[in-house]
Design a protein around this motif. Structure first.
Motif, PDB file in Angstrom:
ATOM      1  N   LEU A   1       0.815  -1.217   0.000  1.00 45.35           N
ATOM      2  CA  LEU A   1       0.000   0.000   0.000  1.00 45.35           C
ATOM      3  C   LEU A   1       0.848   1.266   0.000  1.00 45.35           C
ATOM      4  O   LEU A   1       0.479   2.260  -0.635  1.00 45.35           O
ATOM      5  N   ALA A   2       1.963   1.251   0.704  1.00 47.33           N
ATOM      6  CA  ALA A   2       2.853   2.417   0.669  1.00 47.33           C
ATOM      7  C   ALA A   2       3.436   2.599  -0.733  1.00 47.33           C
ATOM      8  O   ALA A   2       3.586   3.732  -1.207  1.00 47.33           O
ATOM      9  N   GLY A   3       3.731   1.504  -1.404  1.00 42.96           N
ATOM     10  CA  GLY A   3       4.197   1.591  -2.789  1.00 42.96           C
ATOM     11  C   GLY A   3       3.134   2.160  -3.707  1.00 42.96           C
ATOM     12  O   GLY A   3       3.421   3.017  -4.559  1.00 42.96           O
ATOM     13  N   LEU A   4       1.899   1.708  -3.534  1.00 44.30           N
ATOM     14  CA  LEU A   4       0.800   2.259  -4.341  1.00 44.30           C
ATOM     15  C   LEU A   4       0.561   3.733  -4.020  1.00 44.30           C
ATOM     16  O   LEU A   4       0.292   4.533  -4.926  1.00 44.30           O
ATOM     17  N   GLY A   5       0.681   4.087  -2.752  1.00 52.48           N
ATOM     18  CA  GLY A   5       0.539   5.494  -2.376  1.00 52.48           C
ATOM     19  C   GLY A   5       1.614   6.365  -2.997  1.00 52.48           C
ATOM     20  O   GLY A   5       1.344   7.480  -3.453  1.00 52.48           O
ATOM     21  N   ALA A   6       2.850   5.861  -3.021  1.00 48.58           N
ATOM     22  CA  ALA A   6       3.936   6.615  -3.649  1.00 48.58           C
ATOM     23  C   ALA A   6       3.688   6.790  -5.149  1.00 48.58           C
ATOM     24  O   ALA A   6       3.914   7.871  -5.706  1.00 48.58           O
TER      25      ALA A   6
END
Length: 145
Positions: A102-107
């Motif tokens: 999710l942090a990757g998708l947010g970035a």
């Protein structure tokens, strides 16, 4: 004489009491950052949905999506990130994996949002990078002091 342990068995994907991921600094750091970053993404989504004229629109941008569409993406992603950040406090392995994804998708979403609100996007990208680093820094609960 056989020794018996008073420690209960941990559920699959949850560390034992002596190496509980919540008790490690990096997992707690990542959980707090996920909750904060997700809340900021929620505010970003709400402001894009409510006031399209607040943001700068650029011509000939590769990601041709209207601001209301981006607002819904950020709002939904922010809610999911906050929920995953809360799940990190349980110490579940799936929450760590979900946090990294999710942090990757947010970035990626904030990278695509750069032309609309550059400073906000850069701050949220940095938070997402710190989340990924914190969740990957000490796998298995083995941290160095």
């Amino acid at each position: 004489m056989a020794s018996t342990s008073n420690h209960p068995k941990a559920a699959p994907g949850v560390a034992t009491d002596s190496h509980h991921p919540f008790r490690t600094g990096w997992t707690a750091f990542a959980a707090v950052l996920m909750i904060f970053g997700g809340a900021m993404a929620i505010f970003q989504g709400i402001s894009a949905i409510a006031k399209d004229d607040v943001f700068v629109t650029t011509r000939n941008y590769v990601f041709q999506f209207n601001l209301t569409g981006w607002g819904w993406i950020h709002l939904i992603l922010g809610i999911v990130i906050v929920l995953a950040g809360c799940a990190l406090f349980t110490g579940a392995l799936w929450a760590r994996v979900a946090g990294v994804v999710l942090a990757g998708l947010g970035a990626l979403a904030n990278f695509a949002w750069l032309p609309h609100y550059p400073l906000w996007s850069i701050v949220l990208i940095a938070i997402d990078v710190f989340i990924i680093w914190a969740l990957c820094a000490a796998p298995g609960g083995r941290e160095r002091a």
